[in-house]
Design a protein around this motif. Structure first.
Motif, PDB file in Angstrom:
ATOM      1  N   THR A  99       1.156  -1.376   0.252  1.00  0.00           N
ATOM      2  CA  THR A  99       0.168  -0.235   0.210  1.00  0.00           C
ATOM      3  C   THR A  99       1.111   1.184  -0.143  1.00  0.00           C
ATOM      4  O   THR A  99       0.810   2.043  -0.762  1.00  0.00           O
ATOM      5  CB  THR A  99      -0.908  -0.605   1.583  1.00  0.00           C
ATOM      6  N   ALA A 100       1.608   1.519   0.567  1.00  0.00           N
ATOM      7  CA  ALA A 100       2.466   2.289   1.610  1.00  0.00           C
ATOM      8  C   ALA A 100       3.714   2.558  -0.155  1.00  0.00           C
ATOM      9  O   ALA A 100       3.830   4.007  -1.124  1.00  0.00           O
ATOM     10  CB  ALA A 100       3.690   2.676   1.579  1.00  0.00           C
ATOM     11  N   ALA A 101       4.101   1.184  -1.177  1.00  0.00           N
ATOM     12  CA  ALA A 101       4.986   2.217  -2.093  1.00  0.00           C
ATOM     13  C   ALA A 101       3.779   2.165  -3.342  1.00  0.00           C
ATOM     14  O   ALA A 101       3.849   3.129  -3.734  1.00  0.00           O
ATOM     15  CB  ALA A 101       5.329   0.442  -2.867  1.00  0.00           C
ATOM     16  N   LEU A 102       2.294   1.298  -3.707  1.00  0.00           N
ATOM     17  CA  LEU A 102       1.339   2.742  -4.533  1.00  0.00           C
ATOM     18  C   LEU A 102       1.825   3.533  -4.020  1.00  0.00           C
ATOM     19  O   LEU A 102       0.969   4.620  -5.555  1.00  0.00           O
ATOM     20  CB  LEU A 102       0.474   1.398  -4.495  1.00  0.00           C
ATOM     21  N   THR A 103       0.987   4.352  -2.869  1.00  0.00           N
ATOM     22  CA  THR A 103       0.824   5.738  -2.495  1.00  0.00           C
ATOM     23  C   THR A 103       1.896   6.020  -3.413  1.00  0.00           C
ATOM     24  O   THR A 103       1.542   7.206  -3.398  1.00  0.00           O
ATOM     25  CB  THR A 103       0.715   5.422  -0.996  1.00  0.00           C
ATOM     26  N   ASP A 104       3.070   5.744  -2.970  1.00  0.00           N
ATOM     27  CA  ASP A 104       3.706   6.556  -2.574  1.00  0.00           C
ATOM     28  C   ASP A 104       4.579   7.061  -4.877  1.00  0.00           C
ATOM     29  O   ASP A 104       5.094   8.029  -4.250  1.00  0.00           O
ATOM     30  CB  ASP A 104       6.039   6.058  -2.018  1.00  0.00           C
ATOM     31  N   SER A 105       4.048   5.982  -5.128  1.00  0.00           N
ATOM     32  CA  SER A 105       4.446   6.485  -6.394  1.00  0.00           C
ATOM     33  C   SER A 105       3.582   6.950  -7.293  1.00  0.00           C
ATOM     34  O   SER A 105       3.954   7.813  -8.056  1.00  0.00           O
ATOM     35  CB  SER A 105       4.958   4.739  -7.378  1.00  0.00           C
TER      36      SER A 105
END
Length: 552
Positions: free
Chosen positions: A443-449
């Motif tokens: 979730t964090a990786a998708l949100t940040d990208s």
């Protein structure tokens, strides 16, 4: 009693999903993301002209001699309709008129022997062969490498569409690989049997694709994954035929069935499978439950997976997906991204069971199918576990809404893309002890990208398949288009893949490897295992024409 047998085999017209006569409204929760963008449906596929075929006349004549000239086509329409799969990047390219990956020929064999003969011709002539049953890959599984090859054919197995045998004593059925899911189910139900395999790609996918990708249907808790159902199979290769499955279980060396299952056409073409079947259910009940948090819901699912009893369908939506589903049961949370295996639940009500729809929390759907007394027994016992784990009963309404709407999800992607909204999915599977860390990291990786692209996303997650030792996580991602949506999603996908592997989870649970997961898959299994698989390919396909560049 079955909605599945009422679903026809539809002639889908890429780049849109499903029955061309069926449409879906833009979900209300997604309309805000679209803003005031003008709707754009993309290029009419009938106007797309792929590059001229590179397969010479002599090769076409050789193939025609095997299957008959009427079963070989280089028509633009046929080639376009066999171009790539149904991932969002695949569809965006075709919507833009890009058919650069179109096969040079589409070939329709009529039986196993013709498949073997075609593979031999293509091996001799250095022509890549891509097996095609429904074309619903969402991981680049239908886009082979052309380097060093004289062309590409799409081997459409639609003429291999028979139920060859039903062994009612052993409770198995032998099905040809080109048989589409709804047709297979309807034919078996006429005799009182079911496969019990209902991925969300059900309208489009076929038996061969189920086997080649290790498909997992929405009823996997009760019926198992497709690879668990397979008792035997027949594989056509450039060097001949491999038949596997003398008996249900054997100690005669490694189980080579498992080597072919999930091989995505790189060792050859699966032409038929012998699968386990079950008596068609006579009773069905779908319940909905609310849990205060995703963690509490996951604990309840783990208890059922480890200690039983298992429902036929068991799934958990996170807080975001639950909120969207309860606000719009037909809308944004119903896995609008594409033809994948699991649609998010839809329903109404709150945790204390009074049905007012504003209680927050996370939705669990538990479905039971089978004989009436067996359904009642499992339902009562599982309900006791869910209550003890903190669940609030919502009744049958929300569960039944999910069941009846579960194949509508893929139809939602088209109006979203029309409105300039990117929607895509990805999935993974992990041990229970790692599940929450994996969910947080992805979730964090998708949100940040996506936030870095100037398009903050809406991210939903659900558990759709459970096992004693772990469970799948299925993510749906929705965001406004950036200037270059292909690059936008490409960066997000790379970030998510990295997070999955860094968290110790598998790169895929049921979408398969294709091209999109290939590098991460190689990292997951390591160089020695990869060399072993390449050795198998070299033995069965020495000229490397079987779906080159996929998986390996």
């Amino acid at each position: 009693m079955s909605d599945e047998t009422a679903i026809p085999v539809v002639g889908m017209l890429r780049p849109r999903w499903g029955d061309p006569a069926r449409t879906a409204e833009l979900p209300g929760a997604a309309a805000a993301l679209a803003g005031d963008r003008e709707a754009a449906a993309g290029v009419d596929p009938d106007t797309i002209s792929p590059a001229r075929s590179t397969v010479d006349v002599a090769v076409r004549e050789d193939i025609s001699a095997v299957v008959g000239a009427d079963h070989v086509s280089d028509a633009d329409a046929a080639r376009v309709q066999h171009t790539r799969g149904y991932s969002t990047p695949d569809i965006l390219r075709l919507r833009a008129g890009d058919a650069d990956d179109a096969p040079d020929l589409v070939v329709y064999p009529g039986d196993h022997d013709e498949v073997v003969a075609i593979l031999r011709v293509c091996s001799e002539r250095r022509i890549a062969v891509v097996p095609f049953t429904g074309g619903t890959s969402v991981v680049g599984g239908l886009t082979p490498d052309r380097a060093g090859l004289a062309g590409v054919i799409s081997l459409d197995l639609r003429r291999l569409d028979r139920v060859v045998e039903i062994d009612e004593i052993s409770r198995t059925a032998t099905l040809q690989a080109g048989l589409r899911g709804p047709a297979a189910e309807a034919l078996l139900r006429e005799k009182g049997w079911t496969i019990g395999h209902f991925p969300q790609s059900y309208e489009g996918a076929g038996i061969g694709g189920y086997a080649a990708t290790r498909s997992a249907g929405q009823s996997s808790a009760g019926y198992g994954r497709f690879d668990e159902m397979v008792e035997g199979l027949v594989l056509a290769t450039p060097r001949g035929t491999v038949e596997l499955g003398t008996a249900p279980r054997s100690a005669a060396g490694p189980d080579l069935r498992q080597l072919v299952l999930g091989s995505e056409g790189v060792f050859g073409v699966i032409t038929s499978v012998q699968i386990r079947i079950r008596p068609a259910p006579t009773a069905r009940v779908f319940d909905a439950w609310r849990f205060a948090s995703f963690a509490e819901g996951a604990t309840a699912l783990r208890r059922l997976a480890q200690d039983g009893p298992l429902p036929t369908v068991l799934r958990l939506s996170d807080e975001v997906e639950t909120a969207l589903n309860l606000a719009d049961p037909a809308g944004a949370g119903s896995e609008a991204s594409g033809p994948d295996d699991a649609g998010a639940g839809s329903g109404e009500g709150d945790g204390d069971g009074d049905g007012d729809g504003d209680g927050g929390g996370c939705l669990v759907v538990a479905g039971y199918e089978g004989a009436a007394d067996e359904v009642a027994r499992r339902r009562d016992a599982a309900s006791s576990v869910l209550i003890d784990a903190g669940g609030g009963a919502l009744g049958e309404g929300p569960g039944e809404a999910w069941r009846t709407g579960r194949f509508a999800g893929p139809y939602l992607r088209d109006p979203l893309l029309d409105a300039g909204v990117l929607v895509e999915t990805l999935e993974t599977v992990a041990f229970w002890s790692r599940l929450h860390d994996v969910r947080a990291a992805v979730t964090a990786a998708l949100t940040d990208s996506l936030t870095a692209s100037g398009t903050p996303p809406l991210i939903m997650c659900h558990v759709s398949h459970v096992y004693a030792s772990g469970a799948s996580l299925y993510f749906t991602v929705v965001a406004p288009f950036a200037d270059d949506p292909l690059a936008q999603w490409g960066a997000a996908k790379v970030a998510a893949n990295s997070a999955i592997r860094a968290s110790g989870a598998s790169i895929t649970h049921h979408h398969a490897v294709g091209r999109d997961h290939r590098d991460a898959y190689h990292d997951e299994i390591g160089p020695l295992a990869l060399d072993a698989l390449r050795s198998v390919k070299a033995s069965l396909d020495p000229d490397g024409v079987c779906n080159p560049g996929i998986l390996l």
